[in-house]
Write a protein that holds these residues in place. Structure first.
Motif, PDB file in Angstrom:
ATOM      1  N   TYR A 249       0.834  -1.199   0.000  1.00 51.62           N
ATOM      2  CA  TYR A 249       0.000   0.000   0.000  1.00 51.62           C
ATOM      3  C   TYR A 249       0.874   1.257   0.000  1.00 51.62           C
ATOM      4  O   TYR A 249       0.621   2.201  -0.746  1.00 51.62           O
ATOM      5  N   GLN A 250       1.898   1.259   0.849  1.00 50.95           N
ATOM      6  CA  GLN A 250       2.765   2.440   0.943  1.00 50.95           C
ATOM      7  C   GLN A 250       3.471   2.708  -0.377  1.00 50.95           C
ATOM      8  O   GLN A 250       3.566   3.863  -0.822  1.00 50.95           O
ATOM      9  N   LEU A 251       3.963   1.629  -1.020  1.00 51.20           N
ATOM     10  CA  LEU A 251       4.658   1.797  -2.294  1.00 51.20           C
ATOM     11  C   LEU A 251       3.697   2.272  -3.382  1.00 51.20           C
ATOM     12  O   LEU A 251       4.033   3.168  -4.169  1.00 51.20           O
ATOM     13  N   ALA A 252       2.493   1.680  -3.419  1.00 50.19           N
ATOM     14  CA  ALA A 252       1.508   2.091  -4.418  1.00 50.19           C
ATOM     15  C   ALA A 252       1.146   3.565  -4.260  1.00 50.19           C
ATOM     16  O   ALA A 252       1.011   4.299  -5.250  1.00 50.19           O
ATOM     17  N   ASP A 253       1.021   4.007  -3.012  1.00 45.76           N
ATOM     18  CA  ASP A 253       0.680   5.404  -2.755  1.00 45.76           C
ATOM     19  C   ASP A 253       1.784   6.336  -3.244  1.00 45.76           C
ATOM     20  O   ASP A 253       1.512   7.391  -3.843  1.00 45.76           O
ATOM     21  N   LYS A 254       3.044   5.953  -3.026  1.00 43.43           N
ATOM     22  CA  LYS A 254       4.165   6.785  -3.486  1.00 43.43           C
ATOM     23  C   LYS A 254       4.219   6.837  -5.015  1.00 43.43           C
ATOM     24  O   LYS A 254       4.517   7.885  -5.604  1.00 43.43           O
ATOM     25  N   LEU A 255       3.913   5.689  -5.665  1.00 43.01           N
ATOM     26  CA  LEU A 255       3.915   5.670  -7.128  1.00 43.01           C
ATOM     27  C   LEU A 255       2.813   6.561  -7.687  1.00 43.01           C
ATOM     28  O   LEU A 255       3.012   7.261  -8.691  1.00 43.01           O
ATOM     29  N   LYS A 257       1.615   9.226  -6.301  1.00 42.58           N
ATOM     30  CA  LYS A 257       2.027  10.612  -6.104  1.00 42.58           C
ATOM     31  C   LYS A 257       3.084  11.044  -7.126  1.00 42.58           C
ATOM     32  O   LYS A 257       3.240  12.240  -7.394  1.00 42.58           O
ATOM     33  N   LYS A 258       3.784  10.051  -7.694  1.00 41.11           N
ATOM     34  CA  LYS A 258       4.775  10.342  -8.740  1.00 41.11           C
ATOM     35  C   LYS A 258       4.122  10.419 -10.120  1.00 41.11           C
ATOM     36  O   LYS A 258       4.786  10.731 -11.111  1.00 41.11           O
ATOM     37  N   GLY A 259       2.804  10.129 -10.155  1.00 41.75           N
ATOM     38  CA  GLY A 259       2.093  10.248 -11.425  1.00 41.75           C
ATOM     39  C   GLY A 259       1.837   8.950 -12.151  1.00 41.75           C
ATOM     40  O   GLY A 259       1.283   8.963 -13.267  1.00 41.75           O
ATOM     41  N   PHE A 260       2.203   7.813 -11.569  1.00 41.47           N
ATOM     42  CA  PHE A 260       1.955   6.533 -12.225  1.00 41.47           C
ATOM     43  C   PHE A 260       0.513   6.088 -11.992  1.00 41.47           C
ATOM     44  O   PHE A 260      -0.070   6.341 -10.936  1.00 41.47           O
ATOM     45  N   LEU A 261      -0.055   5.432 -13.006  1.00 42.64           N
ATOM     46  CA  LEU A 261      -1.463   5.046 -12.975  1.00 42.64           C
ATOM     47  C   LEU A 261      -1.638   3.721 -12.239  1.00 42.64           C
ATOM     48  O   LEU A 261      -1.823   2.667 -12.853  1.00 42.64           O
ATOM     49  N   ILE A 262      -1.606   3.786 -10.937  1.00 43.88           N
ATOM     50  CA  ILE A 262      -1.797   2.614 -10.093  1.00 43.88           C
ATOM     51  C   ILE A 262      -3.196   2.685  -9.488  1.00 43.88           C
ATOM     52  O   ILE A 262      -3.563   3.685  -8.875  1.00 43.88           O
ATOM     53  N   SER A 263      -3.992   1.608  -9.656  1.00 40.21           N
ATOM     54  CA  SER A 263      -5.372   1.630  -9.172  1.00 40.21           C
ATOM     55  C   SER A 263      -5.420   1.557  -7.650  1.00 40.21           C
ATOM     56  O   SER A 263      -4.455   1.133  -6.994  1.00 40.21           O
ATOM     57  N   LYS A 264      -6.546   1.944  -7.081  1.00 42.64           N
ATOM     58  CA  LYS A 264      -6.717   1.927  -5.632  1.00 42.64           C
ATOM     59  C   LYS A 264      -6.728   0.511  -5.061  1.00 42.64           C
ATOM     60  O   LYS A 264      -6.470   0.314  -3.878  1.00 42.64           O
ATOM     61  N   ASN A 265      -7.043  -0.473  -5.904  1.00 39.76           N
ATOM     62  CA  ASN A 265      -7.113  -1.853  -5.417  1.00 39.76           C
ATOM     63  C   ASN A 265      -5.765  -2.551  -5.373  1.00 39.76           C
ATOM     64  O   ASN A 265      -5.661  -3.681  -4.886  1.00 39.76           O
ATOM     65  N   ALA A 266      -4.718  -1.902  -5.877  1.00 40.87           N
ATOM     66  CA  ALA A 266      -3.380  -2.507  -5.853  1.00 40.87           C
ATOM     67  C   ALA A 266      -2.733  -2.222  -4.499  1.00 40.87           C
ATOM     68  O   ALA A 266      -1.806  -1.422  -4.380  1.00 40.87           O
ATOM     69  N   ASN A 267      -3.219  -2.919  -3.455  1.00 42.95           N
ATOM     70  CA  ASN A 267      -2.791  -2.612  -2.096  1.00 42.95           C
ATOM     71  C   ASN A 267      -1.821  -3.629  -1.524  1.00 42.95           C
ATOM     72  O   ASN A 267      -1.180  -3.371  -0.511  1.00 42.95           O
ATOM     73  N   THR A 268      -1.723  -4.814  -2.130  1.00 39.36           N
ATOM     74  CA  THR A 268      -0.782  -5.825  -1.650  1.00 39.36           C
ATOM     75  C   THR A 268       0.387  -5.915  -2.623  1.00 39.36           C
ATOM     76  O   THR A 268       0.300  -5.463  -3.775  1.00 39.36           O
ATOM     77  N   GLN A 269       1.479  -6.522  -2.166  1.00 40.40           N
ATOM     78  CA  GLN A 269       2.656  -6.629  -3.025  1.00 40.40           C
ATOM     79  C   GLN A 269       2.350  -7.413  -4.297  1.00 40.40           C
ATOM     80  O   GLN A 269       2.779  -7.036  -5.388  1.00 40.40           O
ATOM     81  N   GLU A 270       1.587  -8.508  -4.157  1.00 38.75           N
ATOM     82  CA  GLU A 270       1.276  -9.350  -5.312  1.00 38.75           C
ATOM     83  C   GLU A 270       0.460  -8.579  -6.341  1.00 38.75           C
ATOM     84  O   GLU A 270       0.741  -8.612  -7.551  1.00 38.75           O
ATOM     85  N   LYS A 271      -0.578  -7.873  -5.868  1.00 34.19           N
ATOM     86  CA  LYS A 271      -1.421  -7.110  -6.783  1.00 34.19           C
ATOM     87  C   LYS A 271      -0.646  -5.969  -7.423  1.00 34.19           C
ATOM     88  O   LYS A 271      -0.834  -5.657  -8.609  1.00 34.19           O
ATOM     89  N   CYS A 277       3.446  -4.750 -13.951  1.00 37.86           N
ATOM     90  CA  CYS A 277       3.795  -5.480 -15.162  1.00 37.86           C
ATOM     91  C   CYS A 277       2.822  -5.185 -16.314  1.00 37.86           C
ATOM     92  O   CYS A 277       3.228  -5.056 -17.462  1.00 37.86           O
ATOM     93  N   GLN A 278       1.548  -5.060 -15.969  1.00 35.68           N
ATOM     94  CA  GLN A 278       0.539  -4.789 -16.995  1.00 35.68           C
ATOM     95  C   GLN A 278       0.639  -3.366 -17.557  1.00 35.68           C
ATOM     96  O   GLN A 278       0.479  -3.132 -18.737  1.00 35.68           O
ATOM     97  N   LEU A 279       0.916  -2.428 -16.653  1.00 34.25           N
ATOM     98  CA  LEU A 279       0.980  -1.014 -17.061  1.00 34.25           C
ATOM     99  C   LEU A 279       2.334  -0.628 -17.627  1.00 34.25           C
ATOM    100  O   LEU A 279       2.469   0.398 -18.271  1.00 34.25           O
ATOM    101  N   ASN A 280       3.334  -1.443 -17.313  1.00 29.51           N
ATOM    102  CA  ASN A 280       4.692  -1.159 -17.728  1.00 29.51           C
ATOM    103  C   ASN A 280       5.125   0.233 -17.244  1.00 29.51           C
ATOM    104  O   ASN A 280       5.868   0.949 -17.901  1.00 29.51           O
ATOM    105  N   LEU A 281       4.567   0.605 -16.071  1.00 29.41           N
ATOM    106  CA  LEU A 281       4.911   1.883 -15.439  1.00 29.41           C
ATOM    107  C   LEU A 281       4.688   3.096 -16.353  1.00 29.41           C
ATOM    108  O   LEU A 281       5.484   4.026 -16.376  1.00 29.41           O
ATOM    109  N   LYS A 282       3.637   3.035 -17.138  1.00 28.21           N
ATOM    110  CA  LYS A 282       3.327   4.193 -17.973  1.00 28.21           C
ATOM    111  C   LYS A 282       2.590   5.242 -17.176  1.00 28.21           C
ATOM    112  O   LYS A 282       1.645   4.930 -16.464  1.00 28.21           O
ATOM    113  N   LYS A 283       2.953   6.483 -17.348  1.00 27.86           N
ATOM    114  CA  LYS A 283       2.287   7.586 -16.650  1.00 27.86           C
ATOM    115  C   LYS A 283       1.021   7.965 -17.416  1.00 27.86           C
ATOM    116  O   LYS A 283       0.954   7.807 -18.618  1.00 27.86           O
TER     117      LYS A 283
END
Length: 283
Positions: A249-255, A257-271, A277-283
């Motif tokens: 959760y903490q890592l997803a929140d930081k990403l 804030k950096k502008g990466f499109l991470i969904s709210k449901n990506a709260n665990t490390q596995e998710k 991997c799916q987004l390929n870290l696209k902003k």
């Protein structure tokens, strides 16, 4: 789904104290579900476990009586032993549960108390040890086992007596991350195989992912009750009551804030890994 546990108007405080551990608590647990109770130390989580199996008893208020029902039976002195047959509990320190000189003896203890014949008992012990991957240690002394192995033996002792409910009372808190993951995966497997109801009691938010429902306790009250994804969206409240947020959760929140499109449901490390991997870290 049927309610296998029902609690209503439960208030509890320890003798010679004024502060309430549980304050008019009411909730239910669905049969074959995985429910996690989380909260900081002293929030009342472990007290609930001890009340469910009758190790503690609350005082009855005539004006606002409470009840605890397990599998349709109200917990009282008349049927407490029938209810205990339906519940198995794994505590934080498995050393406190061992009574046998060998692993096999320890798993057989509950069956001996029920008067099971020796032939049937040996078959049940062997089946339980195989289920938890500890059959090769059947003649070992429990003290010689690792922490994770001890918890597996404790779980085998519960499986042998065929309960309907398993309570994990901080059962993974003394294990390393790999040991914790191994035990939780084991519980998930045997839950599905035996149609068990699981109640996990913890203060570690990393453990809630496998839950169907999460109850957040604070000062003896339920302050949140929802599925894991919804619970993680209350980050400010969770931190306010002293619960550390999972690393994912903490890592997803930081990403985010950096502008990466991470969904709210990506709260665990596995998710989070899957989404990255799916987004390929696209902003």
């Amino acid at each position: 789904m049927n309610k296998i546990i029902e609690i209503k108007n439960l208030t509890f405080k320890y003798p010679n104290t004024e502060s309430l551990i549980l304050d008019n608590l009411s909730f239910s647990v669905k049969e074959n579900s995985w429910t996690t109770l989380i909260g900081h130390n002293g929030s009342g989580k472990s007290t609930i476990a001890r009340l469910l199996i009758g190790l503690l008893a609350a005082e009855m208020d005539k004006k606002d009586p409470y009840f605890i029902k397990i599998d349709g039976m109200e917990l009282n002195e008349k049927n407490i032993w029938k209810i205990r047959d339906k519940i198995g509990i794994v505590f934080q320190n498995p050393d406190n549960q061992f009574v046998g000189s060998t692993v096999e003896d320890d798993v057989a203890f509950g069956l001996e108390n029920k008067g099971i014949s020796r032939g049937k008992m040996l078959a049940l012990v062997n089946e339980a040890l195989n289920q938890v991957g500890m059959a090769e240690f059947n003649e070992s002394e429990p003290a010689q086992l690792s922490g994770g192995q001890k918890q597996r033996v404790a779980i085998a002792g519960i499986l042998a007596v065929k309960p309907k409910i398993i309570i994990l009372d901080e059962a993974t808190s003394m294990l390393d991350p790999e040991g914790k993951k191994s035990i939780l995966n084991l519980i998930k497997k045997i839950k599905q195989q035996y149609n068990l109801t699981v109640i996990s009691i913890t203060h570690d938010l990393e453990e809630v992912e496998k839950s169907d429902e999460v109850l957040v306790l604070d000062s003896g009250k339920i302050v949140l009750q929802d599925n894991p994804d919804a619970i993680f969206n209350h980050a400010e409240l969770l931190q306010k009551i002293g619960l550390g947020l999972p690393f994912g959760y903490q890592l997803a929140d930081k990403l985010r804030k950096k502008g990466f499109l991470i969904s709210k449901n990506a709260n665990t490390q596995e998710k989070l890994v899957k989404e990255i991997c799916q987004l390929n870290l696209k902003k």
